[in-house]
Design a protein around this motif. Structure first.
Motif, PDB file in Angstrom:
ATOM      1  N   PHE A  29      70.441 -27.447  16.518  1.00  0.00           N
ATOM      2  CA  PHE A  29      69.001 -27.180  16.441  1.00  0.00           C
ATOM      3  C   PHE A  29      68.401 -26.893  17.808  1.00  0.00           C
ATOM      4  O   PHE A  29      67.453 -26.121  17.918  1.00  0.00           O
ATOM      5  N   SER A  30      68.947 -27.497  18.863  1.00  0.00           N
ATOM      6  CA  SER A  30      68.418 -27.213  20.202  1.00  0.00           C
ATOM      7  C   SER A  30      68.822 -25.810  20.667  1.00  0.00           C
ATOM      8  O   SER A  30      68.101 -25.193  21.458  1.00  0.00           O
ATOM      9  N   GLU A  31      69.952 -25.292  20.204  1.00  0.00           N
ATOM     10  CA  GLU A  31      70.401 -23.953  20.572  1.00  0.00           C
ATOM     11  C   GLU A  31      69.803 -22.856  19.689  1.00  0.00           C
ATOM     12  O   GLU A  31      69.819 -21.691  20.043  1.00  0.00           O
ATOM     13  N   LEU A  32      69.292 -23.215  18.532  1.00  0.00           N
ATOM     14  CA  LEU A  32      68.788 -22.241  17.563  1.00  0.00           C
ATOM     15  C   LEU A  32      67.689 -21.327  18.116  1.00  0.00           C
ATOM     16  O   LEU A  32      67.763 -20.104  17.931  1.00  0.00           O
ATOM     17  N   PRO A  33      66.677 -21.827  18.815  1.00  0.00           N
ATOM     18  CA  PRO A  33      65.663 -20.907  19.347  1.00  0.00           C
ATOM     19  C   PRO A  33      66.242 -19.873  20.305  1.00  0.00           C
ATOM     20  O   PRO A  33      65.837 -18.707  20.284  1.00  0.00           O
ATOM     21  N   GLY A  34      67.203 -20.265  21.114  1.00  0.00           N
ATOM     22  CA  GLY A  34      67.834 -19.319  22.030  1.00  0.00           C
ATOM     23  C   GLY A  34      68.607 -18.245  21.295  1.00  0.00           C
ATOM     24  O   GLY A  34      68.558 -17.066  21.646  1.00  0.00           O
ATOM     25  N   LEU A  35      69.322 -18.642  20.238  1.00  0.00           N
ATOM     26  CA  LEU A  35      70.065 -17.676  19.446  1.00  0.00           C
ATOM     27  C   LEU A  35      69.127 -16.692  18.757  1.00  0.00           C
ATOM     28  O   LEU A  35      69.375 -15.486  18.730  1.00  0.00           O
ATOM     29  N   VAL A  36      68.039 -17.199  18.200  1.00  0.00           N
ATOM     30  CA  VAL A  36      67.083 -16.329  17.508  1.00  0.00           C
ATOM     31  C   VAL A  36      66.411 -15.391  18.493  1.00  0.00           C
ATOM     32  O   VAL A  36      66.266 -14.194  18.234  1.00  0.00           O
ATOM     33  N   SER A  37      66.002 -15.910  19.650  1.00  0.00           N
ATOM     34  CA  SER A  37      65.311 -15.048  20.620  1.00  0.00           C
ATOM     35  C   SER A  37      66.252 -13.975  21.164  1.00  0.00           C
ATOM     36  O   SER A  37      65.810 -12.841  21.406  1.00  0.00           O
ATOM     37  N   ASP A  38      67.527 -14.283  21.322  1.00  0.00           N
ATOM     38  CA  ASP A  38      68.482 -13.259  21.749  1.00  0.00           C
ATOM     39  C   ASP A  38      68.600 -12.161  20.706  1.00  0.00           C
ATOM     40  O   ASP A  38      68.638 -10.975  21.034  1.00  0.00           O
ATOM     41  N   VAL A  40      66.335 -11.323  18.457  1.00  0.00           N
ATOM     42  CA  VAL A  40      65.069 -10.590  18.418  1.00  0.00           C
ATOM     43  C   VAL A  40      64.986  -9.628  19.602  1.00  0.00           C
ATOM     44  O   VAL A  40      64.531  -8.486  19.450  1.00  0.00           O
ATOM     45  N   GLU A  41      65.431 -10.053  20.760  1.00  0.00           N
ATOM     46  CA  GLU A  41      65.436  -9.175  21.936  1.00  0.00           C
ATOM     47  C   GLU A  41      66.363  -7.988  21.712  1.00  0.00           C
ATOM     48  O   GLU A  41      66.025  -6.850  22.039  1.00  0.00           O
ATOM     49  N   LEU A  42      67.540  -8.230  21.139  1.00  0.00           N
ATOM     50  CA  LEU A  42      68.462  -7.141  20.833  1.00  0.00           C
ATOM     51  C   LEU A  42      67.839  -6.169  19.835  1.00  0.00           C
ATOM     52  O   LEU A  42      67.913  -4.950  20.018  1.00  0.00           O
ATOM     53  N   LEU A  43      67.199  -6.702  18.797  1.00  0.00           N
ATOM     54  CA  LEU A  43      66.526  -5.849  17.813  1.00  0.00           C
ATOM     55  C   LEU A  43      65.436  -5.017  18.478  1.00  0.00           C
ATOM     56  O   LEU A  43      65.314  -3.816  18.225  1.00  0.00           O
ATOM     57  N   SER A  44      64.664  -5.631  19.336  1.00  0.00           N
ATOM     58  CA  SER A  44      63.591  -4.916  20.028  1.00  0.00           C
ATOM     59  C   SER A  44      64.136  -3.786  20.889  1.00  0.00           C
ATOM     60  O   SER A  44      63.608  -2.661  20.864  1.00  0.00           O
ATOM     61  N   LEU A  45      65.185  -4.052  21.629  1.00  0.00           N
ATOM     62  CA  LEU A  45      65.778  -3.022  22.486  1.00  0.00           C
ATOM     63  C   LEU A  45      66.388  -1.894  21.660  1.00  0.00           C
ATOM     64  O   LEU A  45      66.246  -0.713  22.000  1.00  0.00           O
TER      65      LEU A  45
END
Length: 151
Positions: A29-38, A40-45
């Protein structure tokens, strides 16, 4: 004894598993936000890159349209010169070119009219609506509007 065996010897058998499972879930659960934000960043790029590619494709399509129109005009200029060289007057040669274009336009309009009913997704609508089944004779009449091949 190893450190692992000491930890299990001091605690009851089930408590060690629950503690390690809790630690594992907590770490996840502590790593989940980092995985999601990565992601989302890939999708955005990738969306930005796809948008630029779409812009380039549209510009190249426009250039191809201009080149195609110029080529079409040159072909018809050659046809007209050939007709005049064959002995026809300019008026007759232009009338032939106009007739060919009118016939092509008529064909395109009729083809569009035949394709328009398919935009309403008739088969899907029939499958998803709750009504009495269509008698076979009416179903055959409706299918005549659907083209057999997509040209």
């Amino acid at each position: 004894m190893s450190r692992f065996n000491h930890a299990h010897a001091a605690e009851p058998h089930g408590a060690g598993r629950l503690a390690s499972l809790g630690a594992l879930l907590g770490g996840l659960f502590s790593e989940l936000p980092g995985l999601v934000s990565d992601r989302v960043e890939l999708l955005s790029l990738e969306l930005q890159r796809a948008g630029l590619a779409l812009l380039h494709i549209a510009c190249l399509g426009l250039a191809l349209t201009v080149l195609g129109m110029a080529g079409w005009l040159l072909v018809w200029a050659l046809v007209l010169v050939g007709l005049v060289a064959a002995g026809l007057s300019w008026a007759v040669a232009l009338a032939v070119a106009l007739l060919v274009h009118v016939l092509l336009g008529w064909w395109a309009v009729n083809r569009i009219r035949r394709l328009l009913p398919t935009l309403g997704l008739p088969a899907t609508r029939r499958q998803l609506t709750f009504r009495a089944p269509t008698p076979p004779d009416e179903a055959l009449d409706e299918d005549r509007h659907v083209p057999q091949t997509a040209h």
